[in-house]
Design an enzyme around this catalytic site. Structure first.
Site, mmCIF file in Angstrom:
data_model
loop_
_atom_site.group_PDB
_atom_site.id
_atom_site.type_symbol
_atom_site.label_atom_id
_atom_site.label_comp_id
_atom_site.label_asym_id
_atom_site.label_seq_id
_atom_site.Cartn_x
_atom_site.Cartn_y
_atom_site.Cartn_z
ATOM 1 N N GLY A 158 32.088 45.298 41.013
ATOM 2 C CA GLY A 158 30.773 44.699 41.197
ATOM 3 C C GLY A 158 30.806 43.719 42.358
ATOM 4 N N CYS A 201 37.449 38.453 40.251
ATOM 5 C CA CYS A 201 36.317 38.350 41.176
ATOM 6 C C CYS A 201 36.831 38.517 42.599
ATOM 7 C CB CYS A 201 35.674 36.972 41.006
ATOM 8 S SG CYS A 201 34.252 36.701 42.081
ATOM 9 N N HIS A 213 28.522 38.713 34.875
ATOM 10 C CA HIS A 213 29.356 38.078 35.905
ATOM 11 C C HIS A 213 28.627 38.098 37.260
ATOM 12 C CE1 HIS A 213 33.408 37.534 38.036
ATOM 13 N NE2 HIS A 213 32.603 37.899 39.004
ATOM 14 N N HIS A 216 26.649 35.001 39.844
ATOM 15 C CA HIS A 216 26.775 34.721 41.288
ATOM 16 C C HIS A 216 25.403 34.387 41.892
ATOM 17 C CE1 HIS A 216 30.951 35.522 42.219
ATOM 18 N NE2 HIS A 216 30.931 36.712 41.644
HETATM 19 NI NI NI Z 1 32.582 37.869 41.128
#
Ligand code: NI
Length: 170
Positions: free
Chosen positions: A46, A92, A134, A138
């Protein structure tokens, strides 16, 4: 198509709150394609526009094993959340090499627009639900390490600041 530079924690720009997308034009399509290419190139599942320093509510994802099921979610909103939670290990692309558990809703329903501006709704569970939460974080300027203990977070921050000072990878 182009690979986009990904902002690295603790870059202050990662804390920018994204604005809703209002123009469903060619530029938006190019941005989504470039973000997908960047995500695949980095082996991520992602990527949020925030991470490539574009502060619009847009995320791309691909949680399929075969890695050919690209999703583009524009102006996503969570409309339902289960009370049941789960803790999954998260990573991440903006905090490379760091993995830790974060508690999230186990099931969610998300309303979003596609690249044509058409509205859809999807029900997601487990890994996909975690990934969407998640990435949506952001868009409000939140990085997953902010859920960790202050001690862990400051260790991670110092590690990345040191690496940046020495111009090396953490
Ligand atoms: Ni991330």
């Amino acid at each position: 198509m182009a690979l986009l530079p990904i902002l690295c924690y603790p870059d202050a720009r990662l804390h920018t709150v994204a604005k809703p997308v209002s123009a469903f034009d060619h530029d938006l399509e190019v941005l989504a394609k470039d973000m997908l290419e960047t995500m695949y190139d980095s082996n991520g599942i992602g990527l949020a526009a925030t991470q490539v320093d574009v502060h619009l509510r847009l995320i791309v994802m691909d949680t399929s094993e075969e890695r050919h099921d690209p999703w583009v979610l524009i102006n996503p909103e969570i409309t339902e959340k289960s009370d049941e939670m789960l803790i999954a290990e998260e990573g991440c692309l903006s905090v490379p090499g760091i993995f830790d558990g974060v508690e999230r809703a186990k099931e969610i329903r998300v309303s979003y627009l596609d690249l044509k501006g058409e509205r859809h709704s999807l029900h997601a569970t487990e890994l996909i639900a975690v990934c969407i939460q998640h990435e949506m974080d952001h868009l409000i300027g939140r990085v997953f390490v902010e859920y960790l203990s202050p001690l862990k977070r400051s260790r991670i921050k110092n590690k990345f600041l040191k690496a940046q000072r020495h111009n090396t990878t953490p």
